[in-house]
Design an enzyme around this catalytic site. Structure first.
Site, PDB file in Angstrom:
ATOM      1  N   THR A  70      26.172  85.537  46.147  1.00 50.81           N
ATOM      2  CA  THR A  70      26.666  84.505  46.090  1.00 50.81           C
ATOM      3  C   THR A  70      25.251  84.217  45.091  1.00 50.81           C
ATOM      4  O   THR A  70      24.172  84.160  45.375  1.00 50.81           O
ATOM      5  CB  THR A  70      26.474  84.043  47.708  1.00 50.81           C
ATOM      6  OG1 THR A  70      27.824  84.982  48.077  1.00 50.81           O
ATOM      7  CG2 THR A  70      26.665  82.389  47.451  1.00 50.81           C
TER       8      THR A  70
ATOM      9  N   GLY B 277      11.839  86.715  37.214  1.00 50.20           N
ATOM     10  CA  GLY B 277      11.954  87.613  35.926  1.00 50.20           C
ATOM     11  C   GLY B 277      11.504  88.150  35.683  1.00 50.20           C
ATOM     12  O   GLY B 277      12.032  89.322  34.500  1.00 50.20           O
TER      13      GLY B 277
ATOM     14  N   SER C  82      11.917  82.260  34.137  1.00 50.90           N
ATOM     15  CA  SER C  82      11.783  82.504  35.420  1.00 50.90           C
ATOM     16  C   SER C  82      12.012  81.032  36.201  1.00 50.90           C
ATOM     17  O   SER C  82      10.759  80.317  34.611  1.00 50.90           O
ATOM     18  CB  SER C  82      10.907  83.377  35.749  1.00 50.90           C
ATOM     19  OG  SER C  82      10.204  83.225  36.859  1.00 50.90           O
ATOM     20  N   GLY C  83      11.846  80.551  36.815  1.00 51.99           N
ATOM     21  CA  GLY C  83      11.458  79.566  36.933  1.00 51.99           C
ATOM     22  C   GLY C  83      10.317  79.064  37.557  1.00 51.99           C
ATOM     23  O   GLY C  83       9.507  77.483  37.635  1.00 51.99           O
TER      24      GLY C  83
ATOM     25  N   CYS D  90       0.035  89.594  39.247  1.00 55.34           N
ATOM     26  CA  CYS D  90       0.727  91.287  40.024  1.00 55.34           C
ATOM     27  C   CYS D  90       0.315  92.162  40.187  1.00 55.34           C
ATOM     28  O   CYS D  90       0.635  93.186  40.866  1.00 55.34           O
ATOM     29  CB  CYS D  90       1.795  91.575  38.845  1.00 55.34           C
ATOM     30  SG  CYS D  90       3.012  89.731  38.937  1.00 55.34           S
TER      31      CYS D  90
END
Length: 376
Positions: free
Chosen positions: A238, A70, A200-201, A323
């Site tokens: 990639t 993110g 975000s995952g 964070c």
């Protein structure tokens, strides 16, 4: 028994996402850019995952670019959006309660000569649309406001802000950091009105190391990473197919279970708030409306002490954004809360896997901490 209630920081990977990642690592391991059979097989998996994330977000597949997280999506949206629009001016509107990925990007733009207006939140922690309207001027080129605050759960009305921007100007870009909003509050990119959306995952039970940026059709951003022609030439490198495949699986599952999951989290959130409010009269509920985040404070107590007390009972919460690494919350400071409240604040993060037992363990622990620490 472990009781994990820090899901706003990160979530455990669901089995469906883990299985998708393992398959991509051990079976569909080709390079999606290769033209042989294994490469085409990988490209098919990449396209499927993109479609799954785009479907959950409510956008076209070609409007979605995969990133590493993110924070990268926020950086690219803000730095790239300002660059793309600089011919119209150098004024940006954001808020004082954004995630550090946004705040630091804005700091960088200020170093480059841009002017940034950081709006103060209201008592709920949200940014009123009228505050955005009042901050607009003929030099404004970009507005960046998060959909759901990562510390308080406050929800911004991005749709209303989009409408007022379109009424004022045709060139002002709107970015929203939806990392905490994706699959937690109802929205569709196609209807939200934002030009750029970060997701975000690892906030939705996919692995860390994958995110995405929605870029509205017709909007051209300079690539954040240059090199190869991956992601239709928009982001070189990639593709991290295992993480992307997992992101797709988690998105599809999250979209399918959205209504039941959000209702489940909202009910647990209310249960926690009701129990704590009844047992601890001085407890303060700090803003927010998202179903998965509950911010509370015990004025006069220290967050670190409360967290340690809970951790000894295998109950895990946080004091603010992970964070921040323990630093004082700029969000709560911007809301104008007293030091006693800020220093006693806790953030409780729920997920669809959070149980009633988890919620009760948290409440039991905090109630016990309140009684024990009060008599020391």
């Amino acid at each position: 028994m472990e009781h994990y209630l820090d899901n706003a920081a990160t979530t455990r990977v669901c089995s469906e996402a883990a299985e998708a990642a393992l398959r991509a690592m051990t079976e569909v391991y080709g390079n999606p850019s290769s033209t042989h059979t294994k490469g085409r097989e990988a490209k098919k998996l990449l396209d499927m995952a993109r479609g799954q994330v785009a479907g959950a977000l409510g956008c076209k597949s070609d409007e979605l670019v995969f990133t590493s997280c993110g924070s990268e999506s926020d950086n690219w949206a803000i730095l790239g959006g300002a660059e793309a629009n600089r011919r119209h001016g150098k004024h940006i509107i954001s808020s004082a309660v954004e995630h550090d990925a946004v705040r630091r990007s804005l700091d960088e733009l200020e170093q480059r000569g841009y002017r940034v207006t950081r709006l103060k939140p209201d008592k709920s922690g949200a940014i009123p649309p009228e505050a955005v309207r009042e901050a607009l001027n003929e030099d404004t080129i970009l507005v960046s406001l998060m959909l759901v605050n990562n510390e308080t759960g406050a929800i911004n009305d991005i749709c209303a802000i989009s409408k007022l921007l379109k009424a004022q100007s045709t060139h002002i870009l709107l970015h929203t950091d939806a990392v905490q909003g994706f699959l937690k509050v109802p929205f569709r990119a196609s209807a939200l009105g934002a030009d750029l959306i970060s997701i975000s995952g690892h906030k939705i039970h996919a692995p860390k190391g994958v995110g995405a940026l929605y870029i509205r059709s017709g909007l051209r951003l300079h690539p954040f990473l240059v090199g190869g022609a991956q992601e239709n030439g928009r982001r070189a490198g990639t593709e991290a197919l295992p993480q992307i495949a997992a992101f797709g699986a988690a998105s599809a599952l999250g979209a399918a279970q959205f209504e039941t999951a959000t209702a489940h989290m909202a009910a647990l959130r209310q249960r926690i708030l009701d129990r704590l409010t009844e047992a601890i009269p001085e407890l303060q509920h700090i803003g927010g409306g998202a179903p998965h985040i509950l911010s509370v404070a015990l004025p006069g107590w220290r967050s670190e002490v409360l967290m340690n007390f809970l951790e000894a009972r295998e109950v895990y919460v946080s004091r603010s954004s992970a964070c921040k690494k323990g630093a004082r919350s700029h969000v709560l400071e911007a809301m104008g809360l007293p030091s006693r409240v800020i220093d006693g604040a806790l953030r409780i993060g729920l997920s669809r896997y959070t149980t009633q037992e988890d919620a009760d363990a948290l409440c039991d622990g905090l109630i016990e901490a309140h009684k024990t620490l009060a008599h020391r």
